[in-house]
Design an enzyme around this catalytic site. Structure first.
Site, PDB file in Angstrom:
ATOM      1  N   GLY A  10       0.514  -1.165  -0.161  1.00  0.00           N
ATOM      2  CA  GLY A  10      -0.192   0.263   0.267  1.00  0.00           C
ATOM      3  C   GLY A  10       1.096   1.341   0.177  1.00  0.00           C
ATOM      4  N   TYR A 148      17.126  -4.523  14.232  1.00  0.00           N
ATOM      5  CA  TYR A 148      16.210  -4.482  12.993  1.00  0.00           C
ATOM      6  C   TYR A 148      17.411  -4.976  11.569  1.00  0.00           C
ATOM      7  CZ  TYR A 148      14.803  -2.260   8.708  1.00  0.00           C
ATOM      8  OH  TYR A 148      14.692  -2.146   6.898  1.00  0.00           O
ATOM      9  N   LYS A 152      16.867  -8.367   9.979  1.00  0.00           N
ATOM     10  CA  LYS A 152      16.887  -8.524   8.100  1.00  0.00           C
ATOM     11  C   LYS A 152      17.786  -9.656   8.182  1.00  0.00           C
ATOM     12  CE  LYS A 152      14.114  -5.511   7.115  1.00  0.00           C
ATOM     13  NZ  LYS A 152      13.000  -5.865   5.876  1.00  0.00           N
TER      14      LYS A 152
HETATM   15  N1  LIG Z   1      13.037   2.762   3.147  1.00  0.00           N
HETATM   16  C1  LIG Z   1      14.256   2.799   3.370  1.00  0.00           C
HETATM   17  O1  LIG Z   1      14.659   3.400   3.598  1.00  0.00           O
HETATM   18  C2  LIG Z   1      14.464   0.727   3.618  1.00  0.00           C
HETATM   19  C3  LIG Z   1      15.424   0.776   3.284  1.00  0.00           C
HETATM   20  C4  LIG Z   1      15.751  -0.751   3.516  1.00  0.00           C
HETATM   21  C5  LIG Z   1      14.927  -1.862   4.092  1.00  0.00           C
HETATM   22  N2  LIG Z   1      13.588  -1.413   3.417  1.00  0.00           N
HETATM   23  C6  LIG Z   1      12.540  -2.025   3.815  1.00  0.00           C
HETATM   24  O2  LIG Z   1      11.376  -2.067   2.672  1.00  0.00           O
HETATM   25  C7  LIG Z   1      10.708  -2.787   3.026  1.00  0.00           C
HETATM   26  C8  LIG Z   1       9.168  -1.456   2.299  1.00  0.00           C
HETATM   27  O3  LIG Z   1      10.001  -0.470   2.965  1.00  0.00           O
HETATM   28  P1  LIG Z   1       9.603   0.561   2.759  1.00  0.00           P
HETATM   29  O4  LIG Z   1      10.602   1.934   3.146  1.00  0.00           O
HETATM   30  O5  LIG Z   1       8.336   0.907   1.719  1.00  0.00           O
HETATM   31  O6  LIG Z   1       8.399   1.246   4.195  1.00  0.00           O
HETATM   32  P2  LIG Z   1       6.997   1.792   4.219  1.00  0.00           P
HETATM   33  O7  LIG Z   1       6.168   2.146   3.514  1.00  0.00           O
HETATM   34  O8  LIG Z   1       6.621   1.778   5.419  1.00  0.00           O
HETATM   35  O9  LIG Z   1       5.903   0.447   3.770  1.00  0.00           O
HETATM   36  C9  LIG Z   1       6.223  -0.754   4.844  1.00  0.00           C
HETATM   37  C10 LIG Z   1       4.735  -1.362   3.950  1.00  0.00           C
HETATM   38  O10 LIG Z   1       4.773  -3.022   4.718  1.00  0.00           O
HETATM   39  C11 LIG Z   1       3.686  -2.827   5.619  1.00  0.00           C
HETATM   40  N3  LIG Z   1       3.896  -3.382   6.690  1.00  0.00           N
HETATM   41  C12 LIG Z   1       3.919  -3.176   7.837  1.00  0.00           C
HETATM   42  N4  LIG Z   1       4.172  -4.077   8.964  1.00  0.00           N
HETATM   43  C13 LIG Z   1       3.024  -5.216   8.221  1.00  0.00           C
HETATM   44  C14 LIG Z   1       3.064  -6.291   9.294  1.00  0.00           C
HETATM   45  N5  LIG Z   1       2.567  -7.007  10.174  1.00  0.00           N
HETATM   46  N6  LIG Z   1       1.812  -7.785   8.052  1.00  0.00           N
HETATM   47  C15 LIG Z   1       1.154  -5.999   7.224  1.00  0.00           C
HETATM   48  N7  LIG Z   1       1.678  -5.567   6.419  1.00  0.00           N
HETATM   49  C16 LIG Z   1       2.878  -4.776   6.898  1.00  0.00           C
HETATM   50  C17 LIG Z   1       2.995  -1.418   6.074  1.00  0.00           C
HETATM   51  O11 LIG Z   1       1.635  -1.225   5.806  1.00  0.00           O
HETATM   52  P3  LIG Z   1       1.254  -1.103   6.881  1.00  0.00           P
HETATM   53  O12 LIG Z   1       1.733   0.347   8.536  1.00  0.00           O
HETATM   54  O13 LIG Z   1      -1.055  -0.613   6.963  1.00  0.00           O
HETATM   55  O14 LIG Z   1       0.419  -2.453   7.835  1.00  0.00           O
HETATM   56  C18 LIG Z   1       3.369  -0.664   5.187  1.00  0.00           C
HETATM   57  O15 LIG Z   1       2.828  -0.478   3.946  1.00  0.00           O
HETATM   58  C19 LIG Z   1      10.759  -3.092   4.053  1.00  0.00           C
HETATM   59  O16 LIG Z   1      10.740  -4.458   4.105  1.00  0.00           O
HETATM   60  C20 LIG Z   1      11.890  -2.273   5.044  1.00  0.00           C
HETATM   61  O17 LIG Z   1      12.408  -2.733   5.992  1.00  0.00           O
HETATM   62  C21 LIG Z   1      13.415  -0.132   3.453  1.00  0.00           C
END
Ligand SMILES: NC(=O)c1ccc[n+]([C@@H]2O[C@H](COP(=O)([O-])OP(=O)(O)OC[C@H]3O[C@@H](n4cnc5c(N)ncnc54)[C@H](OP(=O)(O)O)[C@@H]3O)[C@@H](O)[C@H]2O)c1
Length: 245
Positions: A10, A148, A152
């Site tokens: 989302g 965290y 990972k």
């Molecule tokens: N952005 C960065 O800098 C970065 C860097 C390294 C890795 N990542 C990884 O990339 C992935 C995507 O993150 P993003 O950066 O796009 O952040 P984000 O916009 O916060 O997306 C994370 C999504 O996961 C969903 N989510 C979290 N916990 C959940 C649960 N227990 N059940 C179902 N849905 C869940 C959230 O929706 P709800 O809250 O509605 O559930 C949200 O839509 C993650 O695994 C994150 O750790 C991000």
């Protein structure tokens, strides 16, 4: 028409990946815990994208959601996650070992168990030649982010076992490990400080921030027939911040 499931689809990276699969003509289910966020994203991404609301870290909710998830799955993107460690924040968990355990458990739940539970629940629905794409982080390699990064790192290790189990059916399992990616909800409504952004940019070889669109290409490639013999790997999408290992 391929059936795609993107957890956490989302917002942020997951939403960009979901949009790209839908643009290719695939049917995409996006999941998450917030009904309104998912409904808004699905409406924006068009008729090929369908929202299913559940907490991927809750075994009962994952089981209950199965009736709404596709009967057959071609690509599972375990993107849901985030850093739940609030140490140093106003809403930090209580101190002491109980608080510490809760903080670590929260990151294992959000990042490891979401992927393990959803993959296991959909295991028998994965078509021969299907793809599983998991999400790690630069934090698993750079260190300095406690539970965290540890969660990972566990995803990356579990992914190897998964690849070995699924490989005989032509199903691959790989990991994308992003560096700092802007335009996501990862850092909450406040984002991160300008100093921290500058630090991340300075560490990169490309000298810019990453954005969700930077992650899309590798996800589409891993899901393609061309990547059929590519499995059990970790792909670092961080503008050369660390040099892959
Ligand atoms: N952005 C960065 O800098 C970065 C860097 C390294 C890795 N990542 C990884 O990339 C992935 C995507 O993150 P993003 O950066 O796009 O952040 P984000 O916009 O916060 O997306 C994370 C999504 O996961 C969903 N989510 C979290 N916990 C959940 C649960 N227990 N059940 C179902 N849905 C869940 C959230 O929706 P709800 O809250 O509605 O559930 C949200 O839509 C993650 O695994 C994150 O750790 C991000």
């Amino acid at each position: 028409m391929r059936q795609i499931v993107v957890t956490g689809g989302g917002t942020g990276i997951g939403k960009a990946i979901a949009a790209a699969f839908a643009e290719q003509g695939d049917q995409v289910v996006i999941t998450g815990r917030r009904k309104d966020v998912l409904a808004e994203a699905a409406a924006e991404l068009g008729p090929r994208v369908r929202p299913v609301v559940f907490d991927a870290a809750d075994p009962a909710q994952v089981e209950a959601a199965l009736s709404e998830l596709p009967e057959r799955v071609d690509v599972l993107v375990n993107n849901a996650g985030g850093n739940r460690d609030r140490t140093g924040q106003p809403d930090a968990a209580p101190t002491g070992l109980a608080g510490l355990a809760a903080a670590w458990q929260a990151n294992l739940d959000a990042n490891l168990f979401t992927a393990v539970l959803v993959t296991t629940a959909l295991r028998e629905r994965l078509n021969p030649g299907a793809r599983v794409i998991n999400f790690s982080s630069i934090a698993a390699h750079r260190g300095g982010s406690g539970s965290y990064g540890a969660a990972k790192a566990a995803v990356e290790n579990w992914n190897v076992t998964l690849a070995q189990e699924l490989g005989p059916e032509g199903i691959t399992a790989n990991v994308i490990a992003p560096g700092y990616i802007a335009e996501t909800d990862f850092f909450g409504t406040g984002g991160i400080s300008a100093e921290r952004v500058a630090w991340n940019v300075g560490q990169s070889a490309t000298k810019r921030v990453g954005v969700p669109a930077d992650i899309v290409g590798i996800a589409l490639y891993l899901a393609s027939p061309a990547a059929a013999h590519l499995t059990a790997q970790v792909f670092h999408l961080d503008g050369g911040t660390i040099y892959g290992r």
